[in-house]
Write an enzyme that holds these catalytic residues in place. Sequence first.
Site, PDB file in Angstrom:
ATOM      1  N   SER A 319       0.726  -1.247  -0.055  1.00  0.00           N
ATOM      2  CA  SER A 319      -0.019  -0.168   0.069  1.00  0.00           C
ATOM      3  C   SER A 319       0.881   1.203   0.052  1.00  0.00           C
ATOM      4  O   SER A 319       1.422   1.689  -0.999  1.00  0.00           O
ATOM      5  CB  SER A 319      -0.906  -0.169   1.014  1.00  0.00           C
ATOM      6  OG  SER A 319      -1.989   0.420   1.139  1.00  0.00           O
ATOM      7  N   ASP A 330      10.309   5.049 -10.038  1.00  0.00           N
ATOM      8  CA  ASP A 330      10.150   5.746 -11.201  1.00  0.00           C
ATOM      9  C   ASP A 330      10.597   7.074 -11.501  1.00  0.00           C
ATOM     10  O   ASP A 330      11.093   7.390 -12.773  1.00  0.00           O
ATOM     11  CB  ASP A 330       8.300   5.802 -11.206  1.00  0.00           C
ATOM     12  CG  ASP A 330       7.968   4.300 -11.527  1.00  0.00           C
ATOM     13  OD1 ASP A 330       8.374   3.445 -11.604  1.00  0.00           O
ATOM     14  OD2 ASP A 330       6.493   4.568 -11.609  1.00  0.00           O
ATOM     15  N   LYS A 344      -0.922  -4.001  -3.521  1.00  0.00           N
ATOM     16  CA  LYS A 344      -2.400  -3.062  -3.126  1.00  0.00           C
ATOM     17  C   LYS A 344      -2.366  -2.005  -3.833  1.00  0.00           C
ATOM     18  O   LYS A 344      -1.926  -1.088  -3.510  1.00  0.00           O
ATOM     19  CB  LYS A 344      -2.485  -3.274  -1.752  1.00  0.00           C
ATOM     20  CG  LYS A 344      -4.047  -2.532  -1.330  1.00  0.00           C
ATOM     21  CD  LYS A 344      -3.973  -2.691   0.167  1.00  0.00           C
ATOM     22  CE  LYS A 344      -5.264  -1.922   0.628  1.00  0.00           C
ATOM     23  NZ  LYS A 344      -5.566  -0.649   0.291  1.00  0.00           N
TER      24      LYS A 344
END
Length: 432
Positions: A319, A330, A344
């Site tokens: 999460s 990223d 999740k």
Amino acid sequence: MNQNVKRFSPFRQALFTGALATVTAFMMPAWNSSVNATLKDSPKAVLDEAWQIVNREFVDGSFNQIDWQAQREELLSKNYTSREAAYTELRKALEKLKDPYTRFMDPKQYEALTNQTAGELSGVGMQLTLDEKTKAITVVEPIKNSPAIKAGILAGDKVLSIDGVSTTGMTVEQAANKIRGAVGTSVNLRIGRDGGKEFDITLTRARIELETVTYRLNTEGDRRIGYIQLREFNSHAAEQMQEAIEALNQEKVQGFVLDLRGNPGGLLRSSIEIARMWMDTGAIVSTVDRNGKSQEIRNNRTAITNLPVVVLVDGNSASASEILAGALKDNQRGVVMGTQTFGKALVQSVFSLSDGSGLAVTIAHYYTPNGTDISHKGVTPDIKVDLSEDQKKQLATDPKLIGTSQDPLYTKAISILVAGSGNRPLAINESK
């Protein structure tokens, strides 16, 4: 049916975890007179509140292809002999949505949830265990800044009695329940200490901030490394993270290891605030709601470090942990290392209901900055490192080894940092 609802931005009330948030939307139902006469002071009132929240907020507008209106009629057509019977039927209705994160909590469960995500507890601040040999209630350690630690309670102390009642035969839960109480009230403990006499001590219960961030300076060869472990994204996580980074910066560290292993997630706002401590620019996360509306949260040039960082993750990093790890990966801000994370990719809001119970509802789907959907897949580490079962057992048995030379994942992270940098391209080249 209209609702008079105190509304918040989804990003202020959202969370990314099974350990749900304390931010709530308060529901005050505005029924017409005939409905009000039927539902007033009835368990059906809470059922209708919950139904309306799901009807308005649930991420899947088709409600998993079930007739949600008919579900309301079914819930309200039954007679309930108790609130517990009504709760059971509500849980059955929610199960039909096939979303494990949309769930009902009775008042005790909801209170436990709000205490957890608040990152606070009311008590004297002792972690207890049952000594396997002596069967005595024993202090594992007093919590930082708690009444217990201020009074000189030590790890290993035996709690012999609580307010004059012997703890012999008590479970840890029973003892903890007797020690807990309202802020400002007192509890008397009789303490036994190895090598010393028994003594009595009176502690005044207080509101205690739980430590969710731990950190230390590790000297690895000629390198000064800041090790930070984040256990959960509760309401105090961001301020504790800032304290950790700033303290280690004062120690002139040359790089960081950020340990998110076993972190189940927590509050969205905490994950955003923490991401902004590590990154000046770039996106953090984007979400898409039931109507296809997307929203992107970005960094805002408030980073407090630009030093290399290696992020440690495992299958229990979920999460909000995945939001932070995905953002650092990223944006090529750090190296993510370990095993595939939990996967999740759903956002929940938590609502309090009129009888003190609560409802968590999935309201959106989230994506990493590169648009990656990690649902049921998780964040893929830049460098995959699997531990053997023996290594996992050793770390689980002795948590003090985590983040030391006896921790294989940590030692690999150090090799990355010593190689020159924690930026992602170098780390990938180094690992080949």
